[in-house]
Write a protein that holds these residues in place. Sequence first.
Motif, PDB file in Angstrom:
ATOM      1  N   ARG A  84      38.864  47.459  29.012  1.00 44.70           N
ATOM      2  CA  ARG A  84      38.198  48.322  29.980  1.00 44.70           C
ATOM      3  C   ARG A  84      37.902  47.597  31.282  1.00 44.70           C
ATOM      4  NH1 ARG A  84      32.925  51.445  28.123  1.00 44.70           N
ATOM      5  NH2 ARG A  84      34.444  52.231  26.602  1.00 44.70           N
ATOM      6  N   GLU A  85      37.558  46.319  31.215  1.00 50.35           N
ATOM      7  CA  GLU A  85      37.186  45.606  32.431  1.00 50.35           C
ATOM      8  C   GLU A  85      38.331  45.571  33.438  1.00 50.35           C
ATOM      9  OE1 GLU A  85      34.984  41.491  33.881  1.00 50.35           O
ATOM     10  OE2 GLU A  85      35.813  41.607  31.852  1.00 50.35           O
ATOM     11  N   VAL A  86      39.520  45.223  32.995  1.00 48.29           N
ATOM     12  CA  VAL A  86      40.631  45.161  33.942  1.00 48.29           C
ATOM     13  C   VAL A  86      41.063  46.563  34.361  1.00 48.29           C
ATOM     14  CG1 VAL A  86      42.423  45.041  32.137  1.00 48.29           C
ATOM     15  CG2 VAL A  86      42.879  44.150  34.430  1.00 48.29           C
ATOM     16  N   PRO A 118      39.373  40.099  35.526  1.00 46.32           N
ATOM     17  CA  PRO A 118      39.315  40.312  36.978  1.00 46.32           C
ATOM     18  C   PRO A 118      38.208  39.550  37.681  1.00 46.32           C
ATOM     19  CG  PRO A 118      38.520  42.252  35.811  1.00 46.32           C
ATOM     20  CD  PRO A 118      39.104  41.336  34.771  1.00 46.32           C
ATOM     21  N   ARG A 119      37.304  38.928  36.935  1.00 44.73           N
ATOM     22  CA  ARG A 119      36.325  38.057  37.600  1.00 44.73           C
ATOM     23  C   ARG A 119      36.958  36.732  38.026  1.00 44.73           C
ATOM     24  NH1 ARG A 119      31.621  38.376  33.184  1.00 44.73           N
ATOM     25  NH2 ARG A 119      33.434  38.861  31.882  1.00 44.73           N
ATOM     26  N   MET A 120      38.163  36.453  37.535  1.00 44.94           N
ATOM     27  CA  MET A 120      38.882  35.253  37.911  1.00 44.94           C
ATOM     28  C   MET A 120      39.640  35.502  39.217  1.00 44.94           C
ATOM     29  SD  MET A 120      41.751  33.139  35.688  1.00 44.94           S
ATOM     30  CE  MET A 120      40.722  33.239  34.208  1.00 44.94           C
ATOM     31  N   PRO A 121      39.436  34.677  40.240  1.00 48.70           N
ATOM     32  CA  PRO A 121      40.127  34.900  41.515  1.00 48.70           C
ATOM     33  C   PRO A 121      41.642  35.001  41.371  1.00 48.70           C
ATOM     34  CG  PRO A 121      38.406  33.258  41.794  1.00 48.70           C
ATOM     35  CD  PRO A 121      38.488  33.538  40.314  1.00 48.70           C
ATOM     36  N   ALA A 143      43.302  36.122  38.874  1.00 47.57           N
ATOM     37  CA  ALA A 143      43.645  37.423  38.302  1.00 47.57           C
ATOM     38  C   ALA A 143      43.625  38.495  39.383  1.00 47.57           C
ATOM     39  CB  ALA A 143      42.672  37.777  37.181  1.00 47.57           C
ATOM     40  N   ARG A 144      42.601  38.466  40.214  1.00 47.40           N
ATOM     41  CA  ARG A 144      42.520  39.448  41.302  1.00 47.40           C
ATOM     42  C   ARG A 144      43.711  39.303  42.249  1.00 47.40           C
ATOM     43  NH1 ARG A 144      36.977  37.775  41.148  1.00 47.40           N
ATOM     44  NH2 ARG A 144      37.224  36.579  43.089  1.00 47.40           N
ATOM     45  N   ASP A 145      44.073  38.062  42.547  1.00 49.14           N
ATOM     46  CA  ASP A 145      45.205  37.827  43.456  1.00 49.14           C
ATOM     47  C   ASP A 145      46.520  38.291  42.842  1.00 49.14           C
ATOM     48  OD1 ASP A 145      43.440  36.741  45.283  1.00 49.14           O
ATOM     49  OD2 ASP A 145      43.915  34.652  44.787  1.00 49.14           O
ATOM     50  N   ALA A 146      46.698  38.046  41.544  1.00 44.55           N
ATOM     51  CA  ALA A 146      47.937  38.458  40.880  1.00 44.55           C
ATOM     52  C   ALA A 146      48.049  39.982  40.851  1.00 44.55           C
ATOM     53  CB  ALA A 146      47.993  37.888  39.464  1.00 44.55           C
ATOM     54  N   LEU A 147      46.966  40.658  40.516  1.00 42.25           N
ATOM     55  CA  LEU A 147      46.986  42.116  40.492  1.00 42.25           C
ATOM     56  C   LEU A 147      47.238  42.679  41.887  1.00 42.25           C
ATOM     57  CD1 LEU A 147      43.991  42.749  38.067  1.00 42.25           C
ATOM     58  CD2 LEU A 147      46.412  43.149  37.566  1.00 42.25           C
ATOM     59  N   ALA A 148      46.608  42.081  42.889  1.00 41.71           N
ATOM     60  CA  ALA A 148      46.819  42.532  44.266  1.00 41.71           C
ATOM     61  C   ALA A 148      48.280  42.361  44.676  1.00 41.71           C
ATOM     62  CB  ALA A 148      45.905  41.773  45.221  1.00 41.71           C
ATOM     63  N   ALA A 149      48.879  41.241  44.290  1.00 43.68           N
ATOM     64  CA  ALA A 149      50.292  41.010  44.605  1.00 43.68           C
ATOM     65  C   ALA A 149      51.177  42.051  43.930  1.00 43.68           C
ATOM     66  CB  ALA A 149      50.701  39.604  44.170  1.00 43.68           C
ATOM     67  N   GLY A 150      50.830  42.417  42.704  1.00 44.45           N
ATOM     68  CA  GLY A 150      51.625  43.406  41.987  1.00 44.45           C
ATOM     69  C   GLY A 150      51.568  44.777  42.631  1.00 44.45           C
ATOM     70  N   PHE A 151      50.379  45.246  42.941  1.00 44.71           N
ATOM     71  CA  PHE A 151      50.272  46.576  43.536  1.00 44.71           C
ATOM     72  C   PHE A 151      50.820  46.594  44.960  1.00 44.71           C
ATOM     73  CE2 PHE A 151      47.162  47.015  40.055  1.00 44.71           C
ATOM     74  CZ  PHE A 151      47.671  48.159  39.480  1.00 44.71           C
ATOM     75  N   ALA A 152      50.712  45.482  45.671  1.00 38.19           N
ATOM     76  CA  ALA A 152      51.322  45.405  47.002  1.00 38.19           C
ATOM     77  C   ALA A 152      52.840  45.497  46.900  1.00 38.19           C
ATOM     78  CB  ALA A 152      50.910  44.101  47.692  1.00 38.19           C
ATOM     79  N   PHE A 153      53.421  44.875  45.877  1.00 38.53           N
ATOM     80  CA  PHE A 153      54.865  44.951  45.664  1.00 38.53           C
ATOM     81  C   PHE A 153      55.300  46.395  45.444  1.00 38.53           C
ATOM     82  CE2 PHE A 153      58.030  45.254  42.149  1.00 38.53           C
ATOM     83  CZ  PHE A 153      59.163  44.914  42.869  1.00 38.53           C
TER      84      PHE A 153
END
Length: 300
Positions: free
Chosen positions: A86-88, A278-281, A283-293
């Motif tokens: 649920r968190e992610v 997602p509290r890990m920086p 993790a946030r950066d990886a997810l952001a890179a994915g959705f930006a792609f």
Amino acid sequence: MPSEYAELMNAIFRDRPWDASPEAHTHEGGDGAPARRPPRTPKGVTVEKIDLNGLGGERLTKRGNAGWVLYVHGGGYMSGSARERREVCQYIADMHGRNVMSCNYRLAPEHLWPAQIDDTLAAWEGVLARGVDAADVIVAGESAGGTLALSLAFALKERGMAQPGGIMALSPSVTQAESLPSHSANVATDYLLRDAVEKGALRMVYGGSECTEAFLRSPVVSPLYGDFAGLPPVFLSASDTECLVDDARVLYQRLCEAGHPAALDVRHGCPHAFQMFPRMPEARDALAAGFAFFDRYARA
């Protein structure tokens, strides 16, 4: 250099007894460990229990979001649940403008393959039955869930069914038929998986010694060997210190050689499946890179 949170999670996994599961073992689409308190829900995000074609799951929505993510949890096909992720999922709904449906599936050892992919396929059909356009869905997952996200695309291809708009495979295992260098080289730095990949731990789920080479190289089991023609764009993410980093690297290389739209994001010094924290920086950066792609691909 890894973030403090990444180092903390590495320390937690390093000190955990090897036979301890990273999450509560759940069965039959259960809701996870009742003793574990769910994470706080961000303001504006709504969490609901749902039924996806007979499977339990959760729907996380936020006003103004467009598009969907079907999130498939990891756990080596032996643990985890929608509730445990649920968190992610609520982070994605809150920060990346997409609503999320997450699904449970039957778990090993009580339920061996193909129960896991059959249930993921059923969940996909459950998403579409809610009136969602397949092209508006990104199928995402971490670890075994990332493998199932890739496997689902090949299961859909075999059946001539509609493909999702994208696949986000986070720290996936892409081959059960061969050993890649990082499977053994990173045993000392992957405190979660340790030597499980090197020893072929997932093969038990596929039937152990009864598995034939042809079966292990089938794309639904080992996406590395599949023809991605007609499949959606693929985003791959991994940590350079986990045992499965070469799975992401080798698959990315093959996708590039085939001219298939793909992206690879590798972070340094993080635990396996770090993207679910997602509290890990990182993790946030990886997810952001994915959705930006995926956003760039959609605009193109």
